[in-house]
Design an enzyme around this catalytic site. Structure first.
Site, PDB file in Angstrom:
ATOM      1  N   LYS A   1      60.779 -25.760  33.023  1.00 36.52           N
ATOM      2  CA  LYS A   1      61.442 -26.792  32.004  1.00 36.52           C
ATOM      3  C   LYS A   1      60.662 -28.200  32.327  1.00 36.52           C
ATOM      4  O   LYS A   1      60.601 -29.005  31.458  1.00 36.52           O
ATOM      5  CB  LYS A   1      62.742 -27.108  32.483  1.00 36.52           C
ATOM      6  CG  LYS A   1      63.688 -25.507  32.005  1.00 36.52           C
ATOM      7  CD  LYS A   1      64.544 -25.586  31.208  1.00 36.52           C
ATOM      8  CE  LYS A   1      65.409 -24.524  31.077  1.00 36.52           C
ATOM      9  NZ  LYS A   1      66.077 -24.305  29.699  1.00 36.52           N
TER      10      LYS A   1
ATOM     11  N   ASP B   1      64.835 -25.789  23.182  1.00 38.45           N
ATOM     12  CA  ASP B   1      65.269 -25.894  24.657  1.00 38.45           C
ATOM     13  C   ASP B   1      65.125 -27.448  24.749  1.00 38.45           C
ATOM     14  O   ASP B   1      64.277 -28.148  24.592  1.00 38.45           O
ATOM     15  CB  ASP B   1      64.292 -25.220  25.281  1.00 38.45           C
ATOM     16  CG  ASP B   1      64.770 -25.442  27.252  1.00 38.45           C
ATOM     17  OD1 ASP B   1      65.214 -26.550  27.274  1.00 38.45           O
ATOM     18  OD2 ASP B   1      64.440 -24.141  27.578  1.00 38.45           O
ATOM     19  N   ILE B   2      66.621 -27.836  24.602  1.00 38.31           N
ATOM     20  CA  ILE B   2      66.879 -29.273  24.587  1.00 38.31           C
ATOM     21  C   ILE B   2      66.003 -29.965  25.792  1.00 38.31           C
ATOM     22  O   ILE B   2      65.441 -31.091  25.841  1.00 38.31           O
ATOM     23  CB  ILE B   2      68.223 -29.770  24.580  1.00 38.31           C
ATOM     24  CG1 ILE B   2      68.685 -28.811  23.252  1.00 38.31           C
ATOM     25  CG2 ILE B   2      68.409 -31.113  24.542  1.00 38.31           C
ATOM     26  CD1 ILE B   2      70.253 -28.975  23.395  1.00 38.31           C
TER      27      ILE B   2
ATOM     28  N   LYS C   1      82.513 -14.875   4.564  1.00 39.05           N
ATOM     29  CA  LYS C   1      83.099 -13.996   5.640  1.00 39.05           C
ATOM     30  C   LYS C   1      82.130 -12.630   5.368  1.00 39.05           C
ATOM     31  O   LYS C   1      82.303 -12.119   4.256  1.00 39.05           O
ATOM     32  CB  LYS C   1      84.579 -13.993   5.853  1.00 39.05           C
ATOM     33  CG  LYS C   1      84.994 -13.065   7.048  1.00 39.05           C
ATOM     34  CD  LYS C   1      86.693 -12.945   6.990  1.00 39.05           C
ATOM     35  CE  LYS C   1      86.675 -12.098   8.023  1.00 39.05           C
ATOM     36  NZ  LYS C   1      88.106 -11.502   8.264  1.00 39.05           N
TER      37      LYS C   1
ATOM     38  N   PHE D   1      70.685 -28.153  34.603  1.00 45.96           N
ATOM     39  CA  PHE D   1      71.670 -27.074  35.382  1.00 45.96           C
ATOM     40  C   PHE D   1      71.348 -25.731  35.155  1.00 45.96           C
ATOM     41  O   PHE D   1      70.492 -25.167  34.183  1.00 45.96           O
ATOM     42  CB  PHE D   1      72.975 -27.404  34.851  1.00 45.96           C
ATOM     43  CG  PHE D   1      73.836 -28.313  35.792  1.00 45.96           C
ATOM     44  CD1 PHE D   1      73.332 -29.652  35.661  1.00 45.96           C
ATOM     45  CD2 PHE D   1      74.847 -27.835  36.693  1.00 45.96           C
ATOM     46  CE1 PHE D   1      73.928 -30.600  36.499  1.00 45.96           C
ATOM     47  CE2 PHE D   1      75.618 -28.829  37.400  1.00 45.96           C
ATOM     48  CZ  PHE D   1      75.329 -30.094  37.191  1.00 45.96           C
TER      49      PHE D   1
ATOM     50  N   ASP E   1      71.273 -19.607  23.832  1.00 46.95           N
ATOM     51  CA  ASP E   1      69.828 -19.555  23.875  1.00 46.95           C
ATOM     52  C   ASP E   1      69.565 -18.947  22.651  1.00 46.95           C
ATOM     53  O   ASP E   1      68.531 -19.294  22.063  1.00 46.95           O
ATOM     54  CB  ASP E   1      69.512 -18.423  24.731  1.00 46.95           C
ATOM     55  CG  ASP E   1      69.630 -18.961  26.267  1.00 46.95           C
ATOM     56  OD1 ASP E   1      68.971 -19.977  26.370  1.00 46.95           O
ATOM     57  OD2 ASP E   1      70.102 -18.278  27.080  1.00 46.95           O
TER      58      ASP E   1
ATOM     59  N   ASN F   1      79.899 -19.145  24.475  1.00 47.63           N
ATOM     60  CA  ASN F   1      80.083 -18.630  25.938  1.00 47.63           C
ATOM     61  C   ASN F   1      81.282 -19.566  26.493  1.00 47.63           C
ATOM     62  O   ASN F   1      82.064 -20.217  25.939  1.00 47.63           O
ATOM     63  CB  ASN F   1      78.600 -19.118  26.744  1.00 47.63           C
ATOM     64  CG  ASN F   1      78.360 -20.582  26.683  1.00 47.63           C
ATOM     65  OD1 ASN F   1      79.082 -21.401  27.098  1.00 47.63           O
ATOM     66  ND2 ASN F   1      77.350 -21.001  25.822  1.00 47.63           N
TER      67      ASN F   1
END
Ligand code: C5P
Length: 397
Positions: A343, A307-308, A288, A325, A278, A210
């Site tokens: 969370k 999910d840390i 490859k 965040f 995610d 990302n």
């Protein structure tokens, strides 16, 4: 600097002559200097010059029988308050980064438990060579302060960054490093921060990623360290220097980041700024994946990453304050409030990434907690980091 002891390692570059002036300046400021001259350094300045200027014996070899009987290399590096490498040549920094100890200087640097300042000086191409860039990043990651060289005309006739900074500038940095750390609002606290993106491999050359640059997380790490905290920064793949005083652990994938967070506990505060992917590819191809010309696209099966943040919040080693965040493109506050409950974090710091926040220099933070929403105005990321750290220090006190 009064009464402090500096161990000055002089590498083999033409800038070694400026180390002589540095010895004088350090002593003028009240500190004592012991010099170690490398084999290369001895081709530019003499042990006699340094002994006269420092009024101390100059050490040049690991194989000095008398000193080694007394474990000289351990004593020398432990007796100092600060070890300064000046000039730090490309070769010396490469050996430091690799942990090589093949002469007195590098052995001392491996044996020391004291802060180390490296002052590089070299030809511009050597400074910009990927190997040197890599080594400087490694040294900074190891907690060594590496000064940026000056830019200008060089002894070799070229122009660019690579000149040794002037001795008064080096002396000021030495004074800064020797200054007793005045207690800050987070002194005695361990702050754990994740930052940057994660990369999830598809095959050896492709990955899912990302746009996170890591800038906001790194700025928060810098601000927490400035506030006196012991900071562990777990960074995904980013191109950023380690802030001074921060212990950095580099990871690539979400699962590596989760393991690094677990290994870094216990902590008083966790600030999870990383844009963790995610999903990851269910199977990573060993080779490859080839395009076969048939127009068929390979299937990409995704599975969810751990999910840390949510795992940390449920853990029995949960830090006293956990801050998550939320980068959102729409309904920013509504998503942040939902995330707070989902969370189990104490705060969710929301930012709107519909505009240019990812990779940019400016951010507007909204701190969502059980108490409501505290919105900070738009400001540079380092100012936003300092404001957030102040608020964290306030609630901890
Ligand atoms: O679920 P979402 O990605 O929107 O949540 C963002 C928050 O959760 C951030 O603090 C991020 O660091 C954290 N997170 C995490 N592990 C994940 C996904 C997000 O720690 N797998």
């Amino acid at each position: 600097m009064n009464g402090k002891r500096i161990l000055l390692i002089i590498g083999g570059g033409i800038a070694a002559y400026k180390a002589c002036e540095l010895v004088r300046l350090i002593r003028k400021n009240g500190a004592e200097v012991t010099c170690v001259l490398t084999e290369g350094g001895s081709h530019f300045v003499t042990a006699m010059t340094l002994a006269a200027l420092s009024e101390n014996p100059v050490h040049t070899t690991l194989w000095d029988l008398k000193n080694e009987v007394e474990m000289g290399h351990i004593q020398l590096s432990r007796a100092a308050d600060l070890v300064v490498v000046c000039p730090a040549t490309a070769d010396l920094m490469a050996r430091m980064a690799a942990g090589i100890a093949d002469d007195l200087a590098t052995t001392l640097l491996l044996a020391t438990d004291k802060p180390v300042l490296a002052v590089p000086a070299m030809n511009v191409r050597m400074w910009q060579h990927p190997a040197t860039v890599r080594n400087v990043a490694t040294l900074r990651g190891d907690g060594i302060t590496v000064l940026e060289p000056d830019e200008g005309a060089m002894a070799c006739g070229e122009y660019g960054p690579g000149r040794l900074p002037e001795p008064p500038e080096i002396c000021a940095e030495i004074a800064r490093l020797l200054a007793p750390a005045s207690p800050g609002p987070l002194t005695g606290k361990h702050v754990l921060i994740t930052a940057g993106p994660t990369h999830e491999p598809i095959d050896p050359v492709r990955y899912i990623a990302n746009r996170s640059s890591g800038k906001q997380g790194f700025a928060i790490a810098a601000a927490a360290a400035q506030a006196g905290a012991q900071v562990t920064l777990i960074a995904g793949p980013v191109n950023l220097p380690t802030p001074p005083g921060v212990a950095r652990i580099d990871v690539e994938t979400a699962r590596q980041m989760a393991a690094a967070v677990d290994a870094a506990l216990p902590a008083d505060v966790a600030i999870m700024v990383a844009a963790v992917a995610d999903w990851r590819s269910a199977d990573t191809a060993g080779q490859k994946i080839k395009k076969d010309g048939s127009g068929q696209v390979p299937p990409l099966h995704l599975v969810e990453n751990p999910d840390i943040l949510a795992t940390l919040c449920k853990s029995d080693r949960r830090p006293a304050l956990v801050v998550g965040f939320a980068a959102e493109t729409n309904d920013v506050l509504a998503h942040a409030k939902a995330k707070l409950a989902r969370k189990g974090a104490d705060w969710i710091v929301a930012n709107d990434v519909a505009t240019h926040v990812m990779g940019g220099e400016i951010n507007a933070l909204h701190i969502v907690s059980a108490a409501g929403v505290d919105s900070l105005p738009e400001m540079p990321k380092d100012a936003a980091a300092a404001a957030l750290v102040r608020k964290i220090a306030d609630v901890l006190s």
